[in-house]
Design a protein around this motif. Structure first.
Motif, mmCIF file in Angstrom:
data_model
loop_
_atom_site.group_PDB
_atom_site.id
_atom_site.type_symbol
_atom_site.label_atom_id
_atom_site.label_comp_id
_atom_site.label_asym_id
_atom_site.label_seq_id
_atom_site.Cartn_x
_atom_site.Cartn_y
_atom_site.Cartn_z
ATOM 1 N N LYS A 25 0.840 -1.207 0.000
ATOM 2 C CA LYS A 25 0.000 0.000 0.000
ATOM 3 C C LYS A 25 0.875 1.256 0.000
ATOM 4 C CE LYS A 25 -3.836 2.176 2.431
ATOM 5 N NZ LYS A 25 -4.760 2.105 3.573
ATOM 6 N N LYS A 27 3.985 1.518 -1.075
ATOM 7 C CA LYS A 27 4.655 1.604 -2.377
ATOM 8 C C LYS A 27 3.715 2.216 -3.416
ATOM 9 C CE LYS A 27 5.424 -2.233 -4.531
ATOM 10 N NZ LYS A 27 5.972 -3.505 -5.049
ATOM 11 N N ALA A 28 2.475 1.771 -3.429
ATOM 12 C CA ALA A 28 1.497 2.309 -4.387
ATOM 13 C C ALA A 28 1.233 3.791 -4.126
ATOM 14 C CB ALA A 28 0.201 1.518 -4.316
ATOM 15 N N TRP A 29 1.087 4.181 -2.861
ATOM 16 C CA TRP A 29 0.795 5.575 -2.539
ATOM 17 C C TRP A 29 1.968 6.479 -2.914
ATOM 18 C CZ3 TRP A 29 2.059 9.701 0.782
ATOM 19 C CH2 TRP A 29 1.091 10.709 0.858
ATOM 20 N N TYR A 30 3.163 6.083 -2.544
ATOM 21 C CA TYR A 30 4.332 6.908 -2.867
ATOM 22 C C TYR A 30 4.621 6.921 -4.369
ATOM 23 C CZ TYR A 30 5.349 8.571 1.711
ATOM 24 O OH TYR A 30 5.261 9.250 2.903
ATOM 25 N N SER A 31 4.391 5.831 -5.066
ATOM 26 C CA SER A 31 4.523 5.843 -6.526
ATOM 27 C C SER A 31 3.562 6.857 -7.126
ATOM 28 C CB SER A 31 4.249 4.454 -7.117
ATOM 29 O OG SER A 31 5.256 3.550 -6.758
ATOM 30 N N SER A 32 2.359 6.928 -6.557
ATOM 31 C CA SER A 32 1.342 7.856 -7.040
ATOM 32 C C SER A 32 1.740 9.308 -6.790
ATOM 33 C CB SER A 32 0.002 7.553 -6.368
ATOM 34 O OG SER A 32 -0.962 8.497 -6.732
ATOM 35 N N ILE A 33 2.157 9.631 -5.566
ATOM 36 C CA ILE A 33 2.472 11.038 -5.293
ATOM 37 C C ILE A 33 3.771 11.493 -5.958
ATOM 38 C CG2 ILE A 33 1.185 11.057 -3.120
ATOM 39 C CD1 ILE A 33 4.046 11.429 -1.784
ATOM 40 N N GLY A 35 5.047 10.071 -8.769
ATOM 41 C CA GLY A 35 4.956 9.922 -10.225
ATOM 42 C C GLY A 35 6.045 9.041 -10.801
ATOM 43 N N ARG A 84 -2.245 18.757 -3.627
ATOM 44 C CA ARG A 84 -2.132 17.459 -4.289
ATOM 45 C C ARG A 84 -1.997 16.332 -3.279
ATOM 46 N NH1 ARG A 84 2.042 14.239 -6.392
ATOM 47 N NH2 ARG A 84 1.263 12.895 -8.062
ATOM 48 N N LEU A 88 -4.658 13.149 -2.524
ATOM 49 C CA LEU A 88 -4.247 11.755 -2.686
ATOM 50 C C LEU A 88 -4.264 10.974 -1.371
ATOM 51 C CD1 LEU A 88 -1.393 12.305 -5.278
ATOM 52 C CD2 LEU A 88 -3.588 11.173 -5.669
ATOM 53 N N ASP A 110 1.305 11.138 6.070
ATOM 54 C CA ASP A 110 0.969 10.185 5.016
ATOM 55 C C ASP A 110 -0.026 9.173 5.581
ATOM 56 O OD1 ASP A 110 2.366 8.124 6.346
ATOM 57 O OD2 ASP A 110 4.037 8.113 4.945
#
Length: 128
Positions: A25, A27-33, A35, A84, A88, A110
């Motif tokens: 979770k 990893k997905a969140w930080y990949s999203s913020i 980019g 932003r 998110l 976060d």
């Protein structure tokens, strides 16, 4: 101590590591913020290269608590970055504050309870 002497011992800040008990979770969140995808992705640690600095996610930081230090990530516009992050899933901690000479900062939590700061600093030059 002169700056030359100090720089022989320390090369500068390199890495911040955040607790990530749910590594997938986080990893997905930080990949999203951010980019970007992580450059290092293992079950025991995930690392992102953010402008030459590392954001690490560690699922095994038992007993650590956020709040002892605040890491600020450089942004072009603190207000836009804060909006932003909130959109998110981050939680507001401090609003954008002018801290002098055009430098603006803000912090969020976060989704995992880590303090994530942003700083807009027109005086910072990575080459310095």
């Amino acid at each position: 101590m002169s700056q030359t002497t100090a720089s022989q011992h320390f090369q500068g800040l390199r890495t911040v590591i955040y607790a990530a008990p749910d590594l997938e979770k986080a990893k997905a969140w930080y990949s999203s913020i951010l980019g970007i995808a992580p450059y290092f992705d293992q079950p025991f640690y995930v690392g992102f290269n953010v402008g030459g600095y590392e954001l690490g996610l560690d699922p095994d930081l038992a007993g650590t608590s956020s709040g002892g230090a605040i890491v600020y990530w450089g942004v072009a516009d603190a207000g836009s970055a804060l909006e932003r992050l909130l959109s998110l899933g981050a939680t507001a901690r401090t609003s954008v504050q002018e801290v002098g000479e055009g430098i603006r900062v803000a912090t969020v939590l976060d989704p995992f309870g880590n303090i994530f700061g942003v700083i807009e600093n027109p005086h910072f030059n990575l080459a310095s």
